[in-house]
Structure formats: structure tokens, C-alpha cells
Design a protein around this motif. Sequence first.
Motif, PDB file in Angstrom:
ATOM      1  N   SER A 127      -6.983  -1.845  -0.952  1.00 64.38           N
ATOM      2  CA  SER A 127      -6.539  -1.546   0.458  1.00 64.38           C
ATOM      3  C   SER A 127      -8.081  -1.264   0.897  1.00 64.38           C
ATOM      4  CB  SER A 127      -6.772   0.157   0.034  1.00 64.38           C
ATOM      5  OG  SER A 127      -6.253   1.216   1.658  1.00 64.38           O
ATOM      6  N   GLU A 128      -8.108  -0.797   2.258  1.00 62.56           N
ATOM      7  CA  GLU A 128      -9.328  -0.509   3.869  1.00 62.56           C
ATOM      8  C   GLU A 128      -9.809   1.132   2.932  1.00 62.56           C
ATOM      9  OE1 GLU A 128     -10.222  -2.497   5.974  1.00 62.56           O
ATOM     10  OE2 GLU A 128      -9.670  -4.091   5.261  1.00 62.56           O
ATOM     11  N   GLU A 153      -8.570   2.708   0.326  1.00 63.00           N
ATOM     12  CA  GLU A 153      -9.381   3.058  -1.337  1.00 63.00           C
ATOM     13  C   GLU A 153     -10.445   2.574  -2.372  1.00 63.00           C
ATOM     14  OE1 GLU A 153      -4.650   4.533  -2.584  1.00 63.00           O
ATOM     15  OE2 GLU A 153      -5.116   2.324  -2.774  1.00 63.00           O
ATOM     16  N   LEU A 195      -4.175  -3.922   3.459  1.00 58.46           N
ATOM     17  CA  LEU A 195      -4.877  -4.678   2.162  1.00 58.46           C
ATOM     18  C   LEU A 195      -4.850  -5.982   2.792  1.00 58.46           C
ATOM     19  CD1 LEU A 195      -1.355  -3.945   0.393  1.00 58.46           C
ATOM     20  CD2 LEU A 195      -3.671  -2.504  -0.267  1.00 58.46           C
ATOM     21  N   ARG A 197      -0.175  -6.715   3.704  1.00 57.89           N
ATOM     22  CA  ARG A 197       0.851  -5.559   4.164  1.00 57.89           C
ATOM     23  C   ARG A 197       1.731  -5.680   2.734  1.00 57.89           C
ATOM     24  NH1 ARG A 197       3.847  -4.954   9.318  1.00 57.89           N
ATOM     25  NH2 ARG A 197       5.677  -6.841   9.168  1.00 57.89           N
ATOM     26  N   ASP A 245      -0.727   0.200   3.740  1.00 55.25           N
ATOM     27  CA  ASP A 245      -1.936   0.628   4.636  1.00 55.25           C
ATOM     28  C   ASP A 245      -2.388  -1.045   5.012  1.00 55.25           C
ATOM     29  OD1 ASP A 245      -4.911   1.368   5.048  1.00 55.25           O
ATOM     30  OD2 ASP A 245      -4.957   2.055   3.867  1.00 55.25           O
TER      31      ASP A 245
END
Length: 65
Positions: free
Chosen positions: A46-47, A49, A26, A13, A24
Motif C-alpha cells: 500500500s502507498e 502502509e 496498491l 486495488r 487503498d
Amino acid sequence: MIAHVFKVGQIVRPHPSCRALPHDVLRVLRLLPTTAGGMPLYCIKSETEMIERVVEQNEIEAAPH
């Protein structure tokens, strides 16, 4: 030179002082070479994006399990 602390696939994170990253979950995708100053670099995503980011080791921390 500082060694890489995080591993490929590890969940991290943003460090609390880093405002440039989304707050978020990462995931570390790749270990990258160090900066000229010796700071390890990582490719993260990111999960939520679709974009990948390159960050210095001091911009992220391990996420709690």
C-alpha cells in the motif's frame, strides 16, 4: 496454470469482494510463483502502509488511470 496478469510497478486495488486488504492504492512489487492450485501470487504494498502483503491474483484488480 493461469498466467500473471499484472506487472511489477503496476497500480492495483483490492477486488470489491476482498475485505482482507486495505481499500487503498496498491503497487505490485514482485511476481511470485503460483499456488498449488495454479493461481498467480503477487507481493504488493500500500502507498500508506509500511508492510508488504502476498495476495492471489483474484484478490486484486487494475486501478483506473
